[in-house]
Design a protein around this motif. Structure first.
Motif, PDB file in Angstrom:
ATOM      1  N   ASP A  15      34.482 110.097  74.905  1.00 30.27           N
ATOM      2  CA  ASP A  15      33.400 109.539  74.079  1.00 30.27           C
ATOM      3  C   ASP A  15      33.325 110.138  72.677  1.00 30.27           C
ATOM      4  O   ASP A  15      32.237 110.284  72.114  1.00 30.27           O
ATOM      5  CB  ASP A  15      32.042 109.693  74.794  1.00 30.27           C
ATOM      6  CG  ASP A  15      32.035 108.958  76.123  1.00 30.27           C
ATOM      7  OD1 ASP A  15      32.609 107.850  76.189  1.00 30.27           O
ATOM      8  OD2 ASP A  15      31.497 109.501  77.102  1.00 30.27           O
ATOM      9  N   PHE A  16      34.465 110.470  72.113  1.00 30.54           N
ATOM     10  CA  PHE A  16      34.533 110.916  70.705  1.00 30.54           C
ATOM     11  C   PHE A  16      35.546 110.045  69.978  1.00 30.54           C
ATOM     12  O   PHE A  16      36.647 109.834  70.491  1.00 30.54           O
ATOM     13  CB  PHE A  16      34.977 112.387  70.609  1.00 30.54           C
ATOM     14  CG  PHE A  16      35.010 112.875  69.176  1.00 30.54           C
ATOM     15  CD1 PHE A  16      33.880 113.399  68.573  1.00 30.54           C
ATOM     16  CD2 PHE A  16      36.176 112.758  68.412  1.00 30.54           C
ATOM     17  CE1 PHE A  16      33.896 113.811  67.247  1.00 30.54           C
ATOM     18  CE2 PHE A  16      36.204 113.166  67.078  1.00 30.54           C
ATOM     19  CZ  PHE A  16      35.064 113.696  66.505  1.00 30.54           C
ATOM     20  N   PRO A  17      35.249 109.580  68.765  1.00 24.98           N
ATOM     21  CA  PRO A  17      33.982 109.689  68.039  1.00 24.98           C
ATOM     22  C   PRO A  17      32.966 108.635  68.433  1.00 24.98           C
ATOM     23  O   PRO A  17      31.887 108.596  67.836  1.00 24.98           O
ATOM     24  CB  PRO A  17      34.423 109.487  66.572  1.00 24.98           C
ATOM     25  CG  PRO A  17      35.598 108.574  66.663  1.00 24.98           C
ATOM     26  CD  PRO A  17      36.295 108.912  67.953  1.00 24.98           C
ATOM     27  N   LYS A  18      33.327 107.789  69.441  1.00 24.27           N
ATOM     28  CA  LYS A  18      32.425 106.709  69.867  1.00 24.27           C
ATOM     29  C   LYS A  18      32.470 106.620  71.382  1.00 24.27           C
ATOM     30  O   LYS A  18      33.494 106.974  71.989  1.00 24.27           O
ATOM     31  CB  LYS A  18      32.925 105.357  69.317  1.00 24.27           C
ATOM     32  CG  LYS A  18      32.714 105.166  67.837  1.00 24.27           C
ATOM     33  CD  LYS A  18      33.073 103.757  67.429  1.00 24.27           C
ATOM     34  CE  LYS A  18      32.766 103.543  65.962  1.00 24.27           C
ATOM     35  NZ  LYS A  18      33.363 102.331  65.441  1.00 24.27           N
ATOM     36  N   PHE A  23      39.485 110.780  73.170  1.00 26.99           N
ATOM     37  CA  PHE A  23      40.113 111.325  71.967  1.00 26.99           C
ATOM     38  C   PHE A  23      41.153 112.369  72.352  1.00 26.99           C
ATOM     39  O   PHE A  23      40.885 113.292  73.130  1.00 26.99           O
ATOM     40  CB  PHE A  23      39.040 111.961  71.080  1.00 26.99           C
ATOM     41  CG  PHE A  23      39.533 112.327  69.705  1.00 26.99           C
ATOM     42  CD1 PHE A  23      39.526 111.401  68.673  1.00 26.99           C
ATOM     43  CD2 PHE A  23      39.998 113.613  69.442  1.00 26.99           C
ATOM     44  CE1 PHE A  23      39.973 111.740  67.405  1.00 26.99           C
ATOM     45  CE2 PHE A  23      40.459 113.962  68.177  1.00 26.99           C
ATOM     46  CZ  PHE A  23      40.442 113.023  67.157  1.00 26.99           C
ATOM     47  N   ASP A  25      42.874 115.418  71.335  1.00 29.30           N
ATOM     48  CA  ASP A  25      42.631 116.510  70.388  1.00 29.30           C
ATOM     49  C   ASP A  25      43.890 117.390  70.314  1.00 29.30           C
ATOM     50  O   ASP A  25      44.261 118.042  71.301  1.00 29.30           O
ATOM     51  CB  ASP A  25      41.431 117.317  70.896  1.00 29.30           C
ATOM     52  CG  ASP A  25      41.139 118.537  70.047  1.00 29.30           C
ATOM     53  OD1 ASP A  25      41.641 118.617  68.910  1.00 29.30           O
ATOM     54  OD2 ASP A  25      40.396 119.419  70.527  1.00 29.30           O
ATOM     55  N   ARG A  61      45.568 114.188  59.946  1.00 25.74           N
ATOM     56  CA  ARG A  61      46.403 114.859  60.955  1.00 25.74           C
ATOM     57  C   ARG A  61      47.881 114.603  60.753  1.00 25.74           C
ATOM     58  O   ARG A  61      48.729 115.366  61.234  1.00 25.74           O
ATOM     59  CB  ARG A  61      45.942 114.462  62.366  1.00 25.74           C
ATOM     60  CG  ARG A  61      44.639 115.148  62.753  1.00 25.74           C
ATOM     61  CD  ARG A  61      44.114 114.648  64.061  1.00 25.74           C
ATOM     62  NE  ARG A  61      43.271 113.474  63.919  1.00 25.74           N
ATOM     63  CZ  ARG A  61      43.152 112.517  64.825  1.00 25.74           C
ATOM     64  NH1 ARG A  61      43.844 112.565  65.923  1.00 25.74           N
ATOM     65  NH2 ARG A  61      42.340 111.498  64.615  1.00 25.74           N
ATOM     66  N   TYR A  99      39.007 103.166  66.495  1.00 17.27           N
ATOM     67  CA  TYR A  99      37.547 103.368  66.512  1.00 17.27           C
ATOM     68  C   TYR A  99      36.889 103.209  65.152  1.00 17.27           C
ATOM     69  O   TYR A  99      35.845 103.778  64.894  1.00 17.27           O
ATOM     70  CB  TYR A  99      37.216 104.750  67.083  1.00 17.27           C
ATOM     71  CG  TYR A  99      38.118 105.876  66.606  1.00 17.27           C
ATOM     72  CD1 TYR A  99      38.149 106.275  65.282  1.00 17.27           C
ATOM     73  CD2 TYR A  99      38.944 106.535  67.515  1.00 17.27           C
ATOM     74  CE1 TYR A  99      38.966 107.294  64.865  1.00 17.27           C
ATOM     75  CE2 TYR A  99      39.776 107.560  67.109  1.00 17.27           C
ATOM     76  CZ  TYR A  99      39.775 107.943  65.777  1.00 17.27           C
ATOM     77  OH  TYR A  99      40.595 108.952  65.356  1.00 17.27           O
ATOM     78  N   GLY A 100      37.483 102.411  64.264  1.00 18.77           N
ATOM     79  CA  GLY A 100      36.826 102.208  62.975  1.00 18.77           C
ATOM     80  C   GLY A 100      37.725 101.507  61.979  1.00 18.77           C
ATOM     81  O   GLY A 100      38.649 100.789  62.353  1.00 18.77           O
TER      82      GLY A 100
END
Ligand SMILES: O=P(O)(O)OC[C@H]1O[C@H](OP(=O)(O)OP(=O)(O)O)[C@H](O)[C@@H]1O
Ligand SMILES: Nc1ncnc2[nH]cnc12
Length: 176
Positions: A15-18, A23, A25, A61, A99-100
């Protein structure tokens, strides 16, 4: 094996970033200097026989291993940045990602016509980001000869979007 080392080291954050996004990492990789060196070498080895005049890395990144890879290949590094960060004259492309959305920019004098460019990013998800990056590269008359990623989320089918650019595409660790 590099793939299992990467998978064992990357951290999944739910649930990152939404909500609904898992995600990947990569910060635990960055804490392991030996693994960083191994990843850089593995990326360079996968590119043997491919002409690369320049490595283009995508903010943020994609800068991490993009610059290390450029040094390993002994070629220049060019940053592709989110809008408003590059100080000189730029060209722009909008992109949608998992996610965007974002606008990517490239300095208008970053590449010369005819140069063969490797596009590097940490992760391939939907492919929206690297498609926009590739359009910027083509706008300057340069050619994308390869895409390299540390991680590929293959279930999101980003590779299909890259076919039009025709180059070698690989991820060191793939999630199917
Ligand atoms: O294949 P896509 O669906 O386009 O997604 C992949 C992109 O998303 C992430 O970047 P993000 O925009 O989160 O920026 P960051 O690297 O600055 O964290 C990642 O680093 C890729 O650039
Ligand atoms: N699931 C994910 N984890 C990390 N970075 C990403 N970029 C796009 N999707 C991502």
């Amino acid at each position: 094996m590099i793939e299992s080392k990467i998978k064992d080291t990357v951290r999944d954050v739910a649930d990152f970033p939404k909500p609904g996004i898992i995600f990947k990492d990569i910060t635990p990789i960055l804490k392991d200097a030996a693994l960083c060196a191994e990843i850089t070498q593995a990326l360079a080895e996968r590119l043997s026989g491919v002409q690369v005049d320049v490595v283009a890395g995508i903010e943020s990144r994609g800068f991490l291993f993009g610059m290390l890879l450029a040094q390993a290949l002994k070629v220049p590094f060019v940053p592709i940045r989110k809008a408003g960060k590059l100080p000189f004259k730029t060209i722009q492309q909008a992109c949608n990602l998992e996610y965007g959305s974002a606008i990517l920019e490239l300095h208008e004098d970053a590449l010369e016509a005819g140069q063969k460019v490797l596009v590097h990013d940490d992760l391939l998800a939907t492919g929206g980001t690297v498609v926009a990056a590739s359009k910027l590269i083509q706008q300057l008359g340069a050619e994308v000869t390869a895409f390299s990623f540390i991680i590929g989320l293959d279930f999101l089918n980003g590779r299909e979007k890259l076919e039009e650019f025709r180059p070698l595409t690989f991820s060191l660790a793939s999630y199917r």
